[in-house]
Design an enzyme around this catalytic site. Structure first.
Site, short mmCIF file in Angstrom:
data_model
loop_
_atom_site.label_atom_id
_atom_site.label_comp_id
_atom_site.label_asym_id
_atom_site.label_seq_id
_atom_site.Cartn_x
_atom_site.Cartn_y
_atom_site.Cartn_z
N SER A 164 -9.92 2.03 2.28
CA SER A 164 -8.68 2.63 1.75
C SER A 164 -7.64 1.63 1.22
O SER A 164 -6.88 1.96 0.33
CB SER A 164 -8.05 3.54 2.79
OG SER A 164 -7.41 2.80 3.79
N LYS A 219 0.85 -1.20 0.00
CA LYS A 219 0.00 0.00 0.00
C LYS A 219 0.89 1.24 0.00
O LYS A 219 1.89 1.29 0.72
CB LYS A 219 -0.90 -0.04 1.24
CG LYS A 219 -1.93 1.08 1.31
CD LYS A 219 -2.83 0.88 2.53
CE LYS A 219 -3.88 1.96 2.66
NZ LYS A 219 -4.76 1.77 3.82
N SER A 272 -9.78 -0.82 7.32
CA SER A 272 -9.37 -0.72 5.92
C SER A 272 -8.61 -1.94 5.39
O SER A 272 -8.30 -1.97 4.20
CB SER A 272 -8.54 0.53 5.68
OG SER A 272 -9.42 1.56 5.37
N1 GLN Z 1 -13.65 4.12 6.56
C1 GLN Z 1 -12.57 4.50 7.44
C2 GLN Z 1 -12.32 5.98 7.32
O1 GLN Z 1 -12.82 6.59 6.41
C3 GLN Z 1 -11.34 3.74 7.01
C4 GLN Z 1 -10.19 3.98 7.92
C5 GLN Z 1 -9.04 3.05 7.70
O2 GLN Z 1 -9.01 1.96 8.27
N2 GLN Z 1 -8.06 3.47 6.92
O3 GLN Z 1 -11.67 6.55 8.15
#
Ligand code: GLN
Length: 471
Positions: free
Chosen positions: A139, A64, A163
């Site tokens: 994400s 990532k 995420s």
């Molecule tokens: N949906 C979560 C957010 O928008 C995702 C966060 C994550 O785990 N990166 O913050």
């Protein structure tokens, strides 16, 4: 080529052939699915040569784009870091290299890991393999898509609030967020430092364990890294089916709320019955604070984000500009940050600054911290009696691209099941539970396992058993 890590490690296939084949496939698939933001062919070639003389199996892995890789761009899905080249690499990435596993490319991500639909990246959106008009998830969705497509054998992602688990769920693969402190965060761009954890996405539970053991080491460079990480890496005991069947499992009644898709609820309950029929004790339990997890997160998380993103100002970090017609430093910051941060990053910075301001701190931030403590107490009480908590991972099947963009609140609600594990730093894994028909397409659905901190052995033991039970 569709290989699991376990099969590959025990095969006599040559790394040169396997990695090159994967790289070729990944590049072809990227024309349709856009999972990667960059490929690193020169890196792969150079490292394959080095590994040729070592008894290591170089496996193709997706990284990532939030994990720093020395000499290569790390842009966190943001315009502000579009050309940022880090002078050092993240510890988890170096650990991966030590095991002989290779980054074939960087997978794209939502800007600074915020949002829930792979639609907030500055670069491009991705697609779900089960429906190309659907999003692969939050994400790390691009990494999950790459694994689901067999473009890589596994991928590293980050999970601040689901995420890893959520995109793994929507793409029909396995994703684990380990205990907070298990994988070093050194060299990983922080979103919300008290919640962020690096974890892995793979095709099978066995592979998730192998990959996690490759990156999870104690690291003195991360103040929250814990020496118990090394115990996990060296732990050879494999909880077999017999021991797993003595586990006590809890299902919080609050998880079966009215927002859960009825088809998913039905399959989830059928899975619980299957476990009972196989002799496992599954009780209904109560986790009342689950209902407050979304407001808790969207108070605490933006507070940490607004602090962590303060360093991107075009002077300390981030794109600079010589051409702007501004006469004060304040104006310079304003222009850079307004122009180069995306909409969601700005929304979170504003929210975070608001809840941390002296007028609101006690009213919002402190209250959310107290709620977090309450949730932790509930978890400790449950784990004094139960080995695993089971819930769905997400309340609905993968959304159509663009279908939720105008309604951030509805998007935020989908985080409900994944939030609690990050709040208390618990290990949690999502794995496929079956398929449902959703708008005339068959889509994967999932189940989430949570355990007490440092109980990854239980998660993997029970995960392997469930994986077999659910085929
Ligand atoms: N949906 C979560 C957010 O928008 C995702 C966060 C994550 O785990 N990166 O913050």
């Amino acid at each position: 080529m569709q290989l699991t890590l376990k099969e590959y490690i025990h095969s006599d296939m040559k790394a040169q052939d396997v990695v090159k084949k994967y790289l070729e496939t990944a590049k072809q698939l990227n024309a349709d699915y856009f999972s990667f933001v960059r490929f690193h062919e020169e890196y792969v070639v150079a490292h394959l040569d080095q590994f040729a003389s070592r008894p290591l199996k170089a496996a193709p892995i997706g990284i990532k784009d939030i994990i720093l890789t020395q000499d290569y761009i790390t842009s966190c899905g943001s315009k502000i870091l579009e050309n940022y080249v880090s002078p050092y690499s993240a510890t988890c990435f170096l650990n991966l290299e030590k095991n002989g596993w290779l980054m074939i490319g960087k997978t794209n991500m939502d800007e600074f890991a915020m949002w829930s639909t792979t639609e907030s990246s500055y670069f491009w959106k991705s697609k779900n393999i089960y429906g190309t008009d659907r999003t692969p998830g939050w994400s790390s969705g691009w990494s999950a898509a790459a694994v689901a497509l067999w473009a890589v054998i596994g991928a590293l992602g980050t999970d601040t609030w689901g995420s890893i688990r959520q995109p793994a769920a929507w793409c029909g693969i396995v994703g684990i967020k380990p205990t907070y402190g298990m994988v070093s965060r050194y060299g990983v761009q922080s979103m919300a430092s008290s919640l962020d954890q690096v974890g892995v996405m793979t095709q099978t539970v066995d592979d998730a364990e192998i990959l996690l053991k490759a990156i999870a080491w104690f690291d003195p460079k991360d103040s929250q890294s814990d020496p118990r990480a090394d115990d996990f890496v060296h732990d050879k005991k494999n909880l077999d089916e017999k021991s797993v069947k003595t586990f006590k499992i809890g299902v919080p009644k609050e998880a079966l709320w009215e927002g859960l898709d009825p088809q998913i609820k039905k399959i989830f309950l059928a899975t619980v019955e299957k476990l009972r029929a196989d002799g496992i004790v599954v009780d209904e339990i109560s986790l009342p604070m689950l209902a407050y997890s979304v407001p808790m997160y969207y108070t605490l998380m933006p507070a940490e984000v607004s602090t962590n993103l303060a360093r991107f100002d075009g002077i300390k970090f981030g794109l600079q500009s010589d051409s702007m017609d501004v006469d004060t430093l304040q104006k310079y910051y304003e222009t850079i940050r307004s122009e180069w941060f995306g909409e969601e990053a700005k929304r979170r910075i504003l929210l975070g600054t608001f809840v941390l301001s002296s007028a609101n701190y006690e009213w919002y931030y402190l209250k959310a911290q107290k709620a977090r403590k309450e949730l932790q107490t509930e978890f400790d009480t449950i784990f004094a009696q139960y080995d695993i908590i089971l819930t769905p991972t997400v309340p609905e099947a993968a959304w159509k691209i663009g279908s939720r963009t105008d309604d951030p609140l509805k998007i935020y609600l989908a985080d409900m099941y994944t939030i609690p594990a990050n709040m208390w730093g618990l290990p949690a894994m999502s794995l496929p539970m079956g398929m449902v028909e959703d708008q005339w397409e068959m889509m994967p659905i999932w189940i989430q396992l949570m355990a007490q901190k440092w109980s990854e052995d239980k998660i993997f033991g029970f995960g392997k058993y469930l994986e077999k039970l659910l085929v």
